[in-house]
Design a protein around this motif. Structure first.
Motif: not given
Length: 263
Positions: A111-115, A199-201, A227-230, A235-237
């Motif tokens: 859920f962390a990466v679901i819009p 990720l939020a940062f 780019l770092v967020t992507i 990695l977070e997945l």
């Protein structure tokens, strides 16, 4: 002035995400304090697990198709990689619990990466605590049921010099009955909390310098932030999957320790 303030310039300070990132008000004015976004989507995650496996196995066919294929792949993964290495002959009996734990936690993490949702449920420590306490209760119940009072002595190795037991027994009991459930919950919580914060940062860095305060220097910083967020999202997945795997794997190990004495 700190580095982030200098980069923002123009009189406006860039505000990094803080504790408010995890602070959710009630869904509607006057509503109960507990009825928040994480609670709602924790229930949604549980319902999704039920729907997934009901769809997959309600009417199983000899030649699997569609959702049954997905369900069987998930079942075989949990059985072969999580349950069987620890539970052996007891694997099939505990598969429903381990399947539920693995997929529920995985869905909560994703859920962390679901819009729109964009929040890992396990980053609120109450949810990992509930699951860890449940596993702990099952483990102790099984230990007392199958090993009786010897459950408390079976975990202590025999044949050691007497003075060693004065040190070993408190450490073993502390580890088994307090530290184990504590670390079981905190490991999942800490990884999801830290991952969501990072990720939020970086996503906020990209948004701020590309759209809120675009400048020649800020544009480059914003691109780096995107780019770092992507990269971190990919990695977070992986981490989200691994944390669900580890939680379920430890649950299988604790269940087996209750079923049979360690040797």
């Amino acid at each position: 002035m700190n580095a982030l303030t200098v980069l923002a310039s123009g009189g406006d300070e860039f505000q990094a995400p803080g504790p408010e990132l995890f602070d959710f008000p009630p869904l509607f004015a006057g509503g109960p304090e507990w009825l928040t976004k994480p609670v709602v989507f924790a229930v949604v995650g549980a319902l999704l697990v039920c729907v997934l496996f009901w769809t997959a196995f309600a009417k199983p066919k000899l030649v699997p198709r569609g959702m049954q294929n997905i369900g069987e792949i998930g079942y075989m993964f949990v059985r072969d990689e999580i349950a069987r290495p620890f539970l052996g002959k007891n694997t099939d009996r505990w598969m429903p619990m381990l399947m539920s734990l693995f997929f529920l936690i995985w869905f909560w993490n994703i859920f962390a990466v679901i819009p729109i949702i964009q929040f890992p449920i396990a980053s609120h420590i109450a949810f990992p605590i509930v699951l860890a306490v449940f596993v702990y209760i099952v483990k102790v119940y099984l230990g007392l049921k199958h090993q009786k009072l010897k459950y408390f002595t079976n975990m202590i190795p025999s044949g050691l010099p007497l003075p060693v037991y004065f040190l070993l027994v408190p450490i073993e009991y502390l580890s088994t009955f307090i530290l184990a459930p504590f670390t079981h919950a905190v490991r999942l919580f800490a990884n999801m909390f830290a991952g969501h914060t990072i990720l939020a940062f970086f996503s906020l860095v990209g948004f701020w310098f590309l759209f809120e305060k675009p400048t020649a220097l800020g544009f480059g910083v914003g691109i780096v932030g995107v780019l770092v967020t992507i990269v971190l999202t990919a990695l977070e997945l992986l981490i989200q999957f691994l944390q669900a795997f580890l939680f379920a794997m430890l649950a299988a190990m604790y269940i087996q320790s209750g079923l049979e004495a360690d040797h």
